[in-house]
Design a protein around this motif. Structure first.
Motif, short mmCIF file in Angstrom:
data_model
loop_
_atom_site.label_atom_id
_atom_site.label_comp_id
_atom_site.label_asym_id
_atom_site.label_seq_id
_atom_site.Cartn_x
_atom_site.Cartn_y
_atom_site.Cartn_z
N VAL A 27 0.84 -1.20 0.00
CA VAL A 27 0.00 0.00 0.00
C VAL A 27 0.88 1.26 0.00
O VAL A 27 0.62 2.21 -0.75
N ALA A 28 1.93 1.27 0.81
CA ALA A 28 2.83 2.43 0.85
C ALA A 28 3.52 2.63 -0.50
O ALA A 28 3.66 3.75 -0.98
N GLY A 29 3.95 1.53 -1.13
CA GLY A 29 4.58 1.63 -2.45
C GLY A 29 3.61 2.16 -3.50
O GLY A 29 3.99 2.96 -4.36
N ALA A 34 1.77 6.65 -6.94
CA ALA A 34 0.70 7.56 -7.36
C ALA A 34 1.14 9.01 -7.23
O ALA A 34 0.84 9.85 -8.09
N VAL A 35 1.86 9.34 -6.16
CA VAL A 35 2.33 10.72 -5.99
C VAL A 35 3.34 11.06 -7.07
O VAL A 35 3.30 12.15 -7.66
N ARG A 36 4.27 10.16 -7.37
CA ARG A 36 5.26 10.44 -8.42
C ARG A 36 4.59 10.58 -9.78
O ARG A 36 4.98 11.44 -10.58
N LEU A 37 3.60 9.76 -10.06
CA LEU A 37 2.85 9.88 -11.32
C LEU A 37 2.15 11.23 -11.40
O LEU A 37 2.15 11.89 -12.45
N GLY A 38 1.57 11.68 -10.30
CA GLY A 38 0.91 12.99 -10.27
C GLY A 38 1.88 14.13 -10.49
O GLY A 38 1.58 15.10 -11.19
N ILE A 39 3.06 14.02 -9.92
CA ILE A 39 4.08 15.07 -10.11
C ILE A 39 4.52 15.12 -11.57
O ILE A 39 4.63 16.20 -12.16
#
Length: 110
Positions: A27-29, A34-39
């Motif tokens: 889940v943490a990975g 998801a955050v890196r994809l959003g950035i």
């Protein structure tokens, strides 16, 4: 209880703890991904408009709303009560501007 029962109980608890830990890592990975994809997606987007590119008010000032009296379109009546109107016989919905633009007032009876 014998040692065999303790071994079984401890192994089940260990597997449960290990499973919860691995599930948490997954889940943490997924959240980090998801955050890196959003950035990355945000970097590819165009920049917001500058203040010079923003819309301006017209020279005459802000546009005001208008109020007018509207008349509804009458629905045609069928010649026979059992007859049904077809879509071609019914006019387009909407209204038109009334010739009388005075607001209707209640008459006071004094």
């Amino acid at each position: 209880m014998t040692d065999r029962y303790w071994d079984i109980a401890l192994s089940n608890a260990a597997y449960g703890t290990l499973g919860a830990f691995v599930g948490g890592l997954i889940v943490a990975g997924a959240l980090v991904w998801a955050v890196r994809l959003g950035i990355r997606t945000r970097r590819r987007e165009s920049l917001p408009p500058t203040p010079a590119e923003q819309p301006r008010l017209p020279e005459t000032g802000p546009v005001r709303e208008t109020s007018e009296i509207r008349e509804s379109s009458e629905v045609p009546r069928a010649a026979d009560k059992s007859e049904r109107l077809t879509p071609r016989q019914v006019q387009a919905s909407g209204s038109r501007r009334s010739d009388r633009q005075e607001r209707p007032r209640w008459e006071s009876e004094r």
